[in-house]
Write a protein that holds these residues in place. Structure first.
Motif, PDB file in Angstrom:
ATOM      1  N   LEU A   3       0.834  -1.205   0.000  1.00  0.00           N
ATOM      2  CA  LEU A   3       0.000   0.000   0.000  1.00  0.00           C
ATOM      3  C   LEU A   3       0.863   1.248   0.000  1.00  0.00           C
ATOM      4  CD1 LEU A   3      -2.978  -0.794   2.418  1.00  0.00           C
ATOM      5  CD2 LEU A   3      -2.894  -0.911  -0.062  1.00  0.00           C
ATOM      6  N   ALA A   4       1.960   1.216   0.749  1.00  0.00           N
ATOM      7  CA  ALA A   4       2.872   2.358   0.749  1.00  0.00           C
ATOM      8  C   ALA A   4       3.431   2.592  -0.648  1.00  0.00           C
ATOM      9  CB  ALA A   4       4.003   2.126   1.751  1.00  0.00           C
ATOM     10  N   GLU A   5       3.779   1.515  -1.348  1.00  0.00           N
ATOM     11  CA  GLU A   5       4.340   1.641  -2.695  1.00  0.00           C
ATOM     12  C   GLU A   5       3.340   2.283  -3.648  1.00  0.00           C
ATOM     13  OE1 GLU A   5       6.873  -1.068  -5.866  1.00  0.00           O
ATOM     14  OE2 GLU A   5       5.640  -2.052  -4.348  1.00  0.00           O
ATOM     15  N   ALA A   6       2.070   1.942  -3.505  1.00  0.00           N
ATOM     16  CA  ALA A   6       1.045   2.540  -4.364  1.00  0.00           C
ATOM     17  C   ALA A   6       0.934   4.042  -4.116  1.00  0.00           C
ATOM     18  CB  ALA A   6      -0.292   1.853  -4.113  1.00  0.00           C
ATOM     19  N   LYS A   7       1.040   4.458  -2.850  1.00  0.00           N
ATOM     20  CA  LYS A   7       0.957   5.884  -2.528  1.00  0.00           C
ATOM     21  C   LYS A   7       2.149   6.657  -3.079  1.00  0.00           C
ATOM     22  CE  LYS A   7      -1.576   5.246   1.794  1.00  0.00           C
ATOM     23  NZ  LYS A   7      -1.555   5.404   3.254  1.00  0.00           N
ATOM     24  N   LEU A   8       3.303   5.993  -3.144  1.00  0.00           N
ATOM     25  CA  LEU A   8       4.538   6.666  -3.552  1.00  0.00           C
ATOM     26  C   LEU A   8       4.880   6.413  -5.020  1.00  0.00           C
ATOM     27  CD1 LEU A   8       6.511   5.759  -0.332  1.00  0.00           C
ATOM     28  CD2 LEU A   8       5.789   8.065  -0.988  1.00  0.00           C
ATOM     29  N   SER A   9       3.954   5.834  -5.754  1.00  0.00           N
ATOM     30  CA  SER A   9       4.196   5.541  -7.169  1.00  0.00           C
ATOM     31  C   SER A   9       4.582   6.810  -7.931  1.00  0.00           C
ATOM     32  CB  SER A   9       2.944   4.920  -7.791  1.00  0.00           C
ATOM     33  OG  SER A   9       3.135   4.692  -9.163  1.00  0.00           O
ATOM     34  N   GLY A  10       5.695   6.759  -8.606  1.00  0.00           N
ATOM     35  CA  GLY A  10       6.149   7.903  -9.385  1.00  0.00           C
ATOM     36  C   GLY A  10       6.964   8.913  -8.613  1.00  0.00           C
ATOM     37  N   ALA A  11       7.061   8.752  -7.295  1.00  0.00           N
ATOM     38  CA  ALA A  11       7.833   9.704  -6.494  1.00  0.00           C
ATOM     39  C   ALA A  11       9.330   9.497  -6.726  1.00  0.00           C
ATOM     40  CB  ALA A  11       7.504   9.540  -5.011  1.00  0.00           C
ATOM     41  N   ALA A  12      10.063  10.591  -6.796  1.00  0.00           N
ATOM     42  CA  ALA A  12      11.497  10.531  -7.063  1.00  0.00           C
ATOM     43  C   ALA A  12      12.276  10.225  -5.793  1.00  0.00           C
ATOM     44  CB  ALA A  12      11.973  11.856  -7.649  1.00  0.00           C
ATOM     45  N   ASN A  13      13.403   9.555  -5.963  1.00  0.00           N
ATOM     46  CA  ASN A  13      14.348   9.291  -4.872  1.00  0.00           C
ATOM     47  C   ASN A  13      13.716   8.532  -3.706  1.00  0.00           C
ATOM     48  OD1 ASN A  13      16.719  10.448  -5.984  1.00  0.00           O
ATOM     49  ND2 ASN A  13      15.898  12.484  -5.561  1.00  0.00           N
ATOM     50  N   VAL A  14      12.882   7.535  -4.022  1.00  0.00           N
ATOM     51  CA  VAL A  14      12.258   6.695  -3.000  1.00  0.00           C
ATOM     52  C   VAL A  14      12.591   5.236  -3.277  1.00  0.00           C
ATOM     53  CG1 VAL A  14      10.110   5.903  -1.957  1.00  0.00           C
ATOM     54  CG2 VAL A  14      10.350   8.300  -2.605  1.00  0.00           C
ATOM     55  N   THR A  15      13.028   4.531  -2.245  1.00  0.00           N
ATOM     56  CA  THR A  15      13.276   3.095  -2.318  1.00  0.00           C
ATOM     57  C   THR A  15      12.460   2.416  -1.234  1.00  0.00           C
ATOM     58  OG1 THR A  15      15.556   3.449  -3.063  1.00  0.00           O
ATOM     59  CG2 THR A  15      15.020   1.279  -2.197  1.00  0.00           C
ATOM     60  N   LEU A  16      11.775   1.333  -1.582  1.00  0.00           N
ATOM     61  CA  LEU A  16      11.005   0.570  -0.605  1.00  0.00           C
ATOM     62  C   LEU A  16      11.562  -0.843  -0.506  1.00  0.00           C
ATOM     63  CD1 LEU A  16       8.689   2.407  -2.378  1.00  0.00           C
ATOM     64  CD2 LEU A  16       7.337   1.618  -0.442  1.00  0.00           C
ATOM     65  N   GLN A  17      11.681  -1.353   0.718  1.00  0.00           N
ATOM     66  CA  GLN A  17      12.118  -2.721   0.895  1.00  0.00           C
ATOM     67  C   GLN A  17      11.726  -3.251   2.266  1.00  0.00           C
ATOM     68  OE1 GLN A  17      16.587  -1.599   0.787  1.00  0.00           O
ATOM     69  NE2 GLN A  17      16.555  -3.491   1.991  1.00  0.00           N
ATOM     70  N   ALA A  18      11.496  -4.541   2.339  1.00  0.00           N
ATOM     71  CA  ALA A  18      11.219  -5.167   3.626  1.00  0.00           C
ATOM     72  C   ALA A  18      12.499  -5.186   4.451  1.00  0.00           C
ATOM     73  CB  ALA A  18      10.698  -6.578   3.422  1.00  0.00           C
ATOM     74  N   ALA A  19      12.377  -4.902   5.750  1.00  0.00           N
ATOM     75  CA  ALA A  19      13.549  -4.878   6.615  1.00  0.00           C
ATOM     76  C   ALA A  19      13.123  -5.072   8.058  1.00  0.00           C
ATOM     77  CB  ALA A  19      14.318  -3.566   6.468  1.00  0.00           C
ATOM     78  N   ASP A  20      13.977  -5.758   8.803  1.00  0.00           N
ATOM     79  CA  ASP A  20      13.799  -5.985  10.229  1.00  0.00           C
ATOM     80  C   ASP A  20      14.563  -4.893  10.974  1.00  0.00           C
ATOM     81  OD1 ASP A  20      13.883  -6.842  12.877  1.00  0.00           O
ATOM     82  OD2 ASP A  20      14.247  -8.933  12.377  1.00  0.00           O
ATOM     83  N   ALA A  21      13.869  -4.127  11.791  1.00  0.00           N
ATOM     84  CA  ALA A  21      14.504  -3.005  12.492  1.00  0.00           C
ATOM     85  C   ALA A  21      15.598  -3.450  13.447  1.00  0.00           C
ATOM     86  CB  ALA A  21      13.453  -2.207  13.255  1.00  0.00           C
ATOM     87  N   MET A  22      15.619  -4.716  13.825  1.00  0.00           N
ATOM     88  CA  MET A  22      16.643  -5.207  14.740  1.00  0.00           C
ATOM     89  C   MET A  22      17.857  -5.775  14.010  1.00  0.00           C
ATOM     90  SD  MET A  22      14.227  -6.946  17.670  1.00  0.00           S
ATOM     91  CE  MET A  22      13.421  -7.976  16.428  1.00  0.00           C
ATOM     92  N   ALA A  23      17.787  -5.823  12.684  1.00  0.00           N
ATOM     93  CA  ALA A  23      18.913  -6.306  11.877  1.00  0.00           C
ATOM     94  C   ALA A  23      18.843  -5.614  10.521  1.00  0.00           C
ATOM     95  CB  ALA A  23      18.866  -7.827  11.721  1.00  0.00           C
ATOM     96  N   LEU A  24      19.149  -4.343  10.494  1.00  0.00           N
ATOM     97  CA  LEU A  24      18.960  -3.540   9.283  1.00  0.00           C
ATOM     98  C   LEU A  24      19.993  -3.890   8.212  1.00  0.00           C
ATOM     99  CD1 LEU A  24      18.233  -0.096  10.983  1.00  0.00           C
ATOM    100  CD2 LEU A  24      16.603  -1.553   9.772  1.00  0.00           C
ATOM    101  N   PRO A  25      19.550  -4.020   6.972  1.00  0.00           N
ATOM    102  CA  PRO A  25      20.450  -4.408   5.877  1.00  0.00           C
ATOM    103  C   PRO A  25      21.156  -3.209   5.234  1.00  0.00           C
ATOM    104  CG  PRO A  25      18.218  -4.324   5.054  1.00  0.00           C
ATOM    105  CD  PRO A  25      18.140  -3.981   6.521  1.00  0.00           C
ATOM    106  N   PHE A  26      21.698  -2.329   6.078  1.00  0.00           N
ATOM    107  CA  PHE A  26      22.358  -1.123   5.579  1.00  0.00           C
ATOM    108  C   PHE A  26      23.717  -0.967   6.248  1.00  0.00           C
ATOM    109  CE2 PHE A  26      17.716  -0.233   5.748  1.00  0.00           C
ATOM    110  CZ  PHE A  26      17.476  -0.247   4.384  1.00  0.00           C
ATOM    111  N   ASP A  27      24.635  -0.303   5.539  1.00  0.00           N
ATOM    112  CA  ASP A  27      25.974  -0.087   6.061  1.00  0.00           C
ATOM    113  C   ASP A  27      25.968   0.932   7.204  1.00  0.00           C
ATOM    114  OD1 ASP A  27      26.988  -1.851   4.191  1.00  0.00           O
ATOM    115  OD2 ASP A  27      27.452  -0.262   2.724  1.00  0.00           O
ATOM    116  N   ASP A  28      27.013   0.891   7.987  1.00  0.00           N
ATOM    117  CA  ASP A  28      27.185   1.884   9.047  1.00  0.00           C
ATOM    118  C   ASP A  28      27.194   3.286   8.448  1.00  0.00           C
ATOM    119  OD1 ASP A  28      27.574  -0.422  10.467  1.00  0.00           O
ATOM    120  OD2 ASP A  28      29.619   0.048  11.121  1.00  0.00           O
ATOM    121  N   GLY A  29      26.549   4.226   9.152  1.00  0.00           N
ATOM    122  CA  GLY A  29      26.598   5.625   8.742  1.00  0.00           C
ATOM    123  C   GLY A  29      25.964   5.916   7.402  1.00  0.00           C
ATOM    124  N   SER A  30      24.935   5.169   7.033  1.00  0.00           N
ATOM    125  CA  SER A  30      24.320   5.348   5.715  1.00  0.00           C
ATOM    126  C   SER A  30      23.343   6.523   5.650  1.00  0.00           C
ATOM    127  CB  SER A  30      23.563   4.070   5.305  1.00  0.00           C
ATOM    128  OG  SER A  30      24.432   2.981   5.144  1.00  0.00           O
TER     129      SER A  30
END
Length: 270
Positions: free
Chosen positions: A80-107
């Motif tokens: 549903l979030a993706e549908a609301k943001l359809s066409g919006a620039a500079n937006v990335t959506l992905q499933a993620a667990d807040a206790m094990a985030l798939p992002f580098d340090d200091g991102s």
């Protein structure tokens, strides 16, 4: 925490977005997005974004070149979030667990989370992860509900559902409303990670334009519906009707108005 407390799947996202969003989430989302904009971020991570109620406002209020990464544990909510943001620039959506985030340090230079922290099973670990992915000096802006007694809609939904199952009352509403003491939140924030951990209580007085729709969503728009169905023997519509009657009794006469209360934290990374 009930096993299904953080599982917003099936038809729950639609009821959540249409029935609960306009009443208890949208105004707080406006407030949170404005706070985030005030820090002039360039790369923002949103945790527990749900159906994109805050995400949409962040994208509208932040500069167009600011990157926004929108995450949630539940992919049906993200759809549903993706549908609301359809066409919006500079937006990335992905499933993620807040206790094990798939992002580098200091991102990121800002992390935002509206009414999601209460659902994280290991809150100190989630706070450490938020700090890890933030740059030095970056901000974590998040909100938690004040106790149930200051949010009568939740007190009513919890007590009315329990009347139908006196031997095994559903526990969903205890989860989002168990973390309303700011000192308990601060105790979970690792002092080595954060230079400042300020908070503000934000109260609202909300009119119920469609009490029937709201009462329905208080049952069908969160995992309470899974608890009712798993126990069996009770029509969920009967629970919604009892909640509606209790809302009218406690908040009436029309137009129904109810208080809301939350705590909004702004933490600065060391």
């Amino acid at each position: 925490m009930p096993e299904t407390a953080a599982s917003f799947t099936g038809d729950i996202p639609g009821f959540y977005d249409r029935g609960l969003g306009p009443v208890i989430f949208c105004d707080y989302a406006d407030d949170l997005a404005a706070r985030c904009r005030g820090h002039s971020p360039q790369n923002v991570l949103e945790l527990a974004a749900g159906t994109g109620i805050v995400s949409q406002r962040l994208r509208q209020s932040l500069p167009p070149d600011c990157k926004l990464t929108v995450t949630d544990l539940n992919e049906p909510m993200l759809a549903l979030a993706e549908a609301k943001l359809s066409g919006a620039a500079n937006v990335t959506l992905q499933a993620a667990d807040a206790m094990a985030l798939p992002f580098d340090d200091g991102s990121f230079d800002l992390v935002a989370c509206q009414f999601g922290v209460m659902f994280f099973p290991d809150k100190p670990a989630a706070f450490r992860e938020a700090a890890r992915v933030l740059k030095p000096g970056g901000r974590y802006v998040f909100s938690v509900w004040a106790p149930m007694a200051q949010n009568p809609f939740a007190e009513i939904a919890d007590s009315e559902a329990a009347r139908f199952f006196p031997d095994d009352p559903p526990g969903f509403y205890k989860v989002p409303f168990h973390y309303g003491d700011p000192e308990a939140v601060k105790a979970d924030l690792n002092g080595e990670d954060w230079a400042d951990t300020g908070h503000e209580e934000v109260k609202q007085d909300k009119a119920l334009q469609d009490p029937e729709k709201f009462a329905e969503a208080l049952v069908y728009g969160n995992p309470l519906i899974d608890e009712i169905r798993s126990r069996g023997g009770v029509d969920p519509d009967e629970v919604a009707s009892a909640i509606l009657d209790a809302l009218r009794t406690r908040l009436g006469p029309p137009p129904l108005r109810m208080p809301l209360a939350a705590h909004v934290f702004t933490c600065r990374r060391q």
